[in-house]
Design a protein around this motif. Sequence first.
Motif, mmCIF file in Angstrom:
data_model
loop_
_atom_site.group_PDB
_atom_site.id
_atom_site.type_symbol
_atom_site.label_atom_id
_atom_site.label_comp_id
_atom_site.label_asym_id
_atom_site.label_seq_id
_atom_site.Cartn_x
_atom_site.Cartn_y
_atom_site.Cartn_z
ATOM 1 N N VAL A 146 0.823 -1.217 0.000
ATOM 2 C CA VAL A 146 0.000 0.000 0.000
ATOM 3 C C VAL A 146 0.853 1.261 0.000
ATOM 4 O O VAL A 146 0.323 2.377 0.078
ATOM 5 C CB VAL A 146 -0.969 0.011 1.213
ATOM 6 C CG1 VAL A 146 -1.810 -1.236 1.235
ATOM 7 C CG2 VAL A 146 -0.212 0.185 2.526
ATOM 8 N N VAL A 147 2.161 1.101 -0.086
ATOM 9 C CA VAL A 147 3.047 2.281 -0.014
ATOM 10 C C VAL A 147 2.693 3.305 -1.075
ATOM 11 O O VAL A 147 2.719 4.525 -0.839
ATOM 12 C CB VAL A 147 4.522 1.831 -0.144
ATOM 13 C CG1 VAL A 147 5.443 3.047 -0.301
ATOM 14 C CG2 VAL A 147 4.927 0.994 1.060
ATOM 15 N N GLY A 148 2.326 2.837 -2.274
ATOM 16 C CA GLY A 148 2.053 3.766 -3.360
ATOM 17 C C GLY A 148 0.646 4.319 -3.380
ATOM 18 O O GLY A 148 0.280 5.070 -4.305
ATOM 19 N N ALA A 149 -0.185 4.002 -2.401
ATOM 20 C CA ALA A 149 -1.565 4.483 -2.375
ATOM 21 C C ALA A 149 -1.605 5.993 -2.147
ATOM 22 O O ALA A 149 -0.753 6.560 -1.455
ATOM 23 C CB ALA A 149 -2.353 3.766 -1.282
ATOM 24 N N ASP A 150 -2.600 6.652 -2.746
ATOM 25 C CA ASP A 150 -2.741 8.100 -2.563
ATOM 26 C C ASP A 150 -3.167 8.438 -1.137
ATOM 27 O O ASP A 150 -2.803 9.505 -0.617
ATOM 28 C CB ASP A 150 -3.776 8.645 -3.548
ATOM 29 C CG ASP A 150 -3.344 8.440 -4.994
ATOM 30 O OD1 ASP A 150 -2.303 8.990 -5.369
ATOM 31 O OD2 ASP A 150 -4.033 7.711 -5.728
ATOM 32 N N HIS A 151 -3.959 7.566 -0.526
ATOM 33 C CA HIS A 151 -4.433 7.836 0.835
ATOM 34 C C HIS A 151 -4.598 6.495 1.548
ATOM 35 O O HIS A 151 -5.059 5.518 0.963
ATOM 36 C CB HIS A 151 -5.781 8.578 0.798
ATOM 37 C CG HIS A 151 -6.142 9.220 2.109
ATOM 38 N ND1 HIS A 151 -5.656 10.451 2.499
ATOM 39 C CD2 HIS A 151 -6.939 8.793 3.124
ATOM 40 C CE1 HIS A 151 -6.139 10.758 3.684
ATOM 41 N NE2 HIS A 151 -6.931 9.763 4.093
ATOM 42 N N ILE A 152 -4.218 6.463 2.818
ATOM 43 C CA ILE A 152 -4.285 5.223 3.602
ATOM 44 C C ILE A 152 -5.101 5.481 4.865
ATOM 45 O O ILE A 152 -4.870 6.469 5.575
ATOM 46 C CB ILE A 152 -2.884 4.725 3.993
ATOM 47 C CG1 ILE A 152 -2.029 4.497 2.736
ATOM 48 C CG2 ILE A 152 -2.966 3.451 4.836
ATOM 49 C CD1 ILE A 152 -0.558 4.228 3.039
#
Length: 596
Positions: A554-560
């Motif tokens: 999930v590192v590249g997700a825009d929002h976590i």
Amino acid sequence: MKLPFARRTARTRQALFRPVDRENLRWLWTRYLRTRAPWLLLVLLLIAGQGLVYQQFLSLTENGLRVIFEEGAVTQLARVCVLVFVLFVLRGVLSYVTPRLTAWLAANAVLAIRKDLIAHLLTLDLSWFERTTTGEIILRLVNQAEGMARFIGQSTANAVRDAVTIVIVSGYLIWKAPVLFTVAIVVIPVIVLVMQFVSHRIKAIQTRAQAALGDYMTDIEEMSNGMRTVKIAGQEDRERDRLFAASTGIRDLAVRLQATQALAMPSIDMVSAFVFVLVIGGGGYMVISPEYAFDAADLITFLLGLVILFDPLRLLAGYFAQLQSSMILLDGLRSLLRETPTIADRPGATDRFDPAGDIRLEGVGFAYDPEHSLFDDLDMVMPGGRTTAIVGATGSGKTTVLSLMTRLYETQAGRVTIDGIDIRDIRVRALRDAFSVVAQDIVIFNASIWENIRYVRPDATDAEIRAAAEAAEIAELMDRRGDAPLGPKGSQLSGGQKQRIAIARAFLRQAPIVLLDEATSALDQRTEEKVQTALRRLGQGRTTIMVAHRLSSVVGADHIYVMDAGRIIEEGPHEALMAAEGLYAAMFRSQKQSYG
């Protein structure tokens, strides 16, 4: 819970036909049999013909006896014999045509029932399937439906034939000797009492037998699905003993059911013996006494008529005993159709919405158990065309968020919107068509990889399926296996291979919203890197929502969103969450050390 209920039922006196039985029979007739009324009338006429054969046989027998006793001509006797033979040839033809026709009618009626059951089953909510065992579903669709086929077909046709024979032969005997027939039927109340006693016991035992059979099927499914654990833990003996015990219980109930049903036949036999004694005594007196115009031919014919009468009477008694079991089967089938889905299209629901819009959870409340709430006033925003990740411990509610967005479950408070439209105002089919799902719980069919990928889009071209397989890094294995089936539930594949098939399905479906529920959880690090590249291509220009336990994905997700016990405790992009030194940062560093 089922067994005490069955025991209470056994102690409760019930009518021969309960109100629910009468209602179920009306439903069966109205929905599945009334349209076949012309064919049923033909069956009835054929059955009446079989009954008339017996009446004519008695009449010819009496004539034959008079020829013998009154020194008639041999030609007359021969004529009677030929007519009797012709009658029974006719009955043989009718006995062949009638069951063939009834079997055809019953098979078509049960086919219609099965189609309705399957169609209705697929409308039920996911929650219904999660609280209903597979054994119960199989019991209704297979065993109970097959039992109803026998009830509607041969059993009922034979019972009608026996009833018609009883009416016709009884009418003939009444015409021959009304006083003697009156003496013969004084025992009918005894038959009624016996049948009532038997029916009470059968309904109770059949209810328990059906419950036990459903549990047995569930036990077999659990054993089969958990065979890896059984083997590794060395619990074969335990599983054997468990299934042996269940099998013994089913056998005991089956024996009790058969023993109870068997009470009807000897009871009728005892009554028949008493009736024959009365008729022989009374009829013999009538032959001897000059007051009655009744001779030996009349008495022999009357006794022969009783023999013919009591055989169908015994069979009819057996049918009424089996009928109680059939009422339980019928109610079991209809109980499935009584289940109603809670998630359905609202009046005026629309197909028009922008699936590329923002997805919002606004003040959402939800609980699987009314006493333990999972979400209270949950707010989340998944921007359209962006990638949003949801992480957290097991049981924090991550997957439930996806289920609420796709209306697999209904929110109990608040609402979920897409582009500002409440998803309850969107038709369910149109809503779900907007999603592609790659889940950790992957359904793999016992077919080829090609067919498994094609499942989500049966109209897809060969080139599209090929492109989806290549994008998911499964094309090489697909070529190598060819048309070979994958085994039950994909047993011949590794977990990673199953997940790549699921990813290929998402590529093929090309829906505007992609849900990734632990999509790379079963992949090794090298394969994960390849698939992550493919998933990024899949998510380009689409709204992507990721649920993950492995935070590296999930590192590249825009929002976590970081969830814990149904609450959002942290949110933001990866860099901001790491800088915050909160739960997310601790989890990420811990996993990084674990994976090396």
